[in-house]
Write a protein that holds these residues in place. Structure first.
Motif, PDB file in Angstrom:
ATOM      1  N   GLY A  28       0.810  -1.216   0.000  1.00  0.00           N
ATOM      2  CA  GLY A  28       0.000   0.000   0.000  1.00  0.00           C
ATOM      3  C   GLY A  28       0.838   1.259   0.000  1.00  0.00           C
ATOM      4  O   GLY A  28       0.372   2.309   0.437  1.00  0.00           O
ATOM      5  N   CYS A  29       2.063   1.191  -0.513  1.00  0.00           N
ATOM      6  CA  CYS A  29       2.964   2.344  -0.507  1.00  0.00           C
ATOM      7  C   CYS A  29       2.889   3.106  -1.823  1.00  0.00           C
ATOM      8  O   CYS A  29       2.541   2.559  -2.861  1.00  0.00           O
ATOM      9  CB  CYS A  29       4.397   1.893  -0.253  1.00  0.00           C
ATOM     10  N   ILE A  30       3.239   4.389  -1.747  1.00  0.00           N
ATOM     11  CA  ILE A  30       3.267   5.255  -2.923  1.00  0.00           C
ATOM     12  C   ILE A  30       4.676   5.814  -3.067  1.00  0.00           C
ATOM     13  O   ILE A  30       5.249   6.334  -2.102  1.00  0.00           O
ATOM     14  CB  ILE A  30       2.242   6.404  -2.799  1.00  0.00           C
ATOM     15  N   ILE A  47       3.307  -4.841  -2.898  1.00  0.00           N
ATOM     16  CA  ILE A  47       1.915  -5.265  -2.919  1.00  0.00           C
ATOM     17  C   ILE A  47       1.034  -4.017  -2.897  1.00  0.00           C
ATOM     18  O   ILE A  47       1.168  -3.176  -2.000  1.00  0.00           O
ATOM     19  CB  ILE A  47       1.581  -6.158  -1.695  1.00  0.00           C
ATOM     20  N   ASP A  48       0.127  -3.902  -3.875  1.00  0.00           N
ATOM     21  CA  ASP A  48      -0.771  -2.749  -3.957  1.00  0.00           C
ATOM     22  C   ASP A  48      -0.009  -1.423  -3.869  1.00  0.00           C
ATOM     23  O   ASP A  48      -0.427  -0.499  -3.176  1.00  0.00           O
ATOM     24  CB  ASP A  48      -1.844  -2.814  -2.869  1.00  0.00           C
ATOM     25  N   CYS A  49       1.100  -1.325  -4.588  1.00  0.00           N
ATOM     26  CA  CYS A  49       1.917  -0.109  -4.579  1.00  0.00           C
ATOM     27  C   CYS A  49       1.705   0.686  -5.858  1.00  0.00           C
ATOM     28  O   CYS A  49       1.379   0.140  -6.908  1.00  0.00           O
ATOM     29  CB  CYS A  49       3.393  -0.457  -4.422  1.00  0.00           C
ATOM     30  N   ARG A  67       2.920  -7.380  -6.987  1.00  0.00           N
ATOM     31  CA  ARG A  67       1.578  -7.905  -6.775  1.00  0.00           C
ATOM     32  C   ARG A  67       0.616  -6.730  -6.716  1.00  0.00           C
ATOM     33  O   ARG A  67       0.491  -6.077  -5.689  1.00  0.00           O
ATOM     34  CB  ARG A  67       1.539  -8.741  -5.502  1.00  0.00           C
ATOM     35  N   THR A  68      -0.009  -6.451  -7.846  1.00  0.00           N
ATOM     36  CA  THR A  68      -0.882  -5.304  -8.040  1.00  0.00           C
ATOM     37  C   THR A  68      -0.095  -4.002  -7.869  1.00  0.00           C
ATOM     38  O   THR A  68      -0.292  -3.246  -6.925  1.00  0.00           O
ATOM     39  CB  THR A  68      -2.098  -5.326  -7.089  1.00  0.00           C
ATOM     40  N   ALA A  69       0.801  -3.774  -8.811  1.00  0.00           N
ATOM     41  CA  ALA A  69       1.598  -2.543  -8.855  1.00  0.00           C
ATOM     42  C   ALA A  69       1.123  -1.696 -10.031  1.00  0.00           C
ATOM     43  O   ALA A  69       0.895  -2.208 -11.119  1.00  0.00           O
ATOM     44  CB  ALA A  69       3.074  -2.873  -8.992  1.00  0.00           C
ATOM     45  N   LEU A  87       4.618 -15.850  -9.296  1.00  0.00           N
ATOM     46  CA  LEU A  87       3.485 -16.365  -8.540  1.00  0.00           C
ATOM     47  C   LEU A  87       2.247 -15.490  -8.723  1.00  0.00           C
ATOM     48  O   LEU A  87       1.205 -15.943  -9.170  1.00  0.00           O
ATOM     49  CB  LEU A  87       3.836 -16.494  -7.054  1.00  0.00           C
ATOM     50  N   ILE A  88       2.332 -14.227  -8.371  1.00  0.00           N
ATOM     51  CA  ILE A  88       1.251 -13.268  -8.606  1.00  0.00           C
ATOM     52  C   ILE A  88       1.924 -12.042  -9.199  1.00  0.00           C
ATOM     53  O   ILE A  88       2.489 -11.228  -8.484  1.00  0.00           O
ATOM     54  CB  ILE A  88       0.515 -12.881  -7.310  1.00  0.00           C
ATOM     55  N   PHE A  89       1.896 -11.932 -10.518  1.00  0.00           N
ATOM     56  CA  PHE A  89       2.516 -10.800 -11.203  1.00  0.00           C
ATOM     57  C   PHE A  89       1.393  -9.981 -11.813  1.00  0.00           C
ATOM     58  O   PHE A  89       0.831 -10.340 -12.830  1.00  0.00           O
ATOM     59  CB  PHE A  89       3.483 -11.295 -12.284  1.00  0.00           C
ATOM     60  N   GLU A  90       1.020  -8.888 -11.147  1.00  0.00           N
ATOM     61  CA  GLU A  90      -0.073  -8.034 -11.606  1.00  0.00           C
ATOM     62  C   GLU A  90       0.411  -6.596 -11.655  1.00  0.00           C
ATOM     63  O   GLU A  90       0.749  -6.013 -10.623  1.00  0.00           O
ATOM     64  CB  GLU A  90      -1.282  -8.141 -10.679  1.00  0.00           C
TER      65      GLU A  90
END
Length: 190
Positions: A28-30, A47-49, A67-69, A87-90
């Motif tokens: 969750g970082c920016i 993750i979610d960056c 993972r969700t970048a 594994l999870i490349f988004e």
């Protein structure tokens, strides 16, 4: 080595050194206006960056998990994504320069590239099912042995794809750019 964990932090205008991010997890970082070009990543997870106006040119991302970048207005030239954790490349890219980067053999189903420069990028043997190339320059990008089923190229341009070497079932192309599928037949479309 202990992994450090960072949650919902914001980083601004940092020039990272070769090993400064190793063994770190970010969630969750920016990252704003940061430069990762000197980095040789080792055991790093995002993750979610979100990356805004960052530079990754020639960085070594061999041991990175995205993972969700989301990348906005970033320079990511000559980067080998093929060595990332699969594994999870988004990922998604908006107004980025990805020239000379590599995605070969990666599964990037559903990825969105919007208003990007994707010149001479290697997508060989990648799974690009349902990928959206929205207004992207794909000049000299390579798609041999890729799976491009249901991909959307409708608003993109300068691509050359050999349908005999690439799976294109239900992929969408514009009539103006269909010449990019016929290049090997030496026909003229006007």
């Amino acid at each position: 080595m202990t992994i450090e964990y960072f949650l919902e932090k914001e980083y601004n205008t940092i020039i990272y050194s070769k090993d400064s991010l190793n063994y770190k997890d970010f969630e969750g970082c920016i990252f704003n206006n940061c430069n990762f070009s000197a980095c040789t990543f080792l055991a790093v997870t995002f993750i979610d960056c979100v990356f805004n106006d960052c530079i990754f040119n020639e960085s070594k991302i061999n041991y990175v998990a995205f993972r969700t970048a989301t990348f906005n207005r970033c320079e990511i030239k000559d980067v080998n994504f093929a060595m990332c954790d699969k594994l999870i490349f988004e990922v998604s890219f908006n107004k980025c320069i990805l020239d000379f980067s590599k995605f070969y053999t990666l599964k990037i189903k559903g990825t969105t590239f919007t208003n990007c420069s994707i010149i001479a990028v290697d997508f060989m043997a990648a799974d690009l099912t349902s990928v959206i190339f929205d207004n992207c320059d794909l000049y000299r990008s390579e798609f041999d042995k890729a799976i491009v089923n249901k991909a959307d190229f409708k608003t993109s341009y300068n691509y050359t794809i050999d349908p005999s070497k690439t799976k294109l079932k239900k992929a969408v192309f514009s009539l103006n750019e269909v010449k990019g599928l016929l290049f090997k037949h030496d026909v003229i479309v006007s």
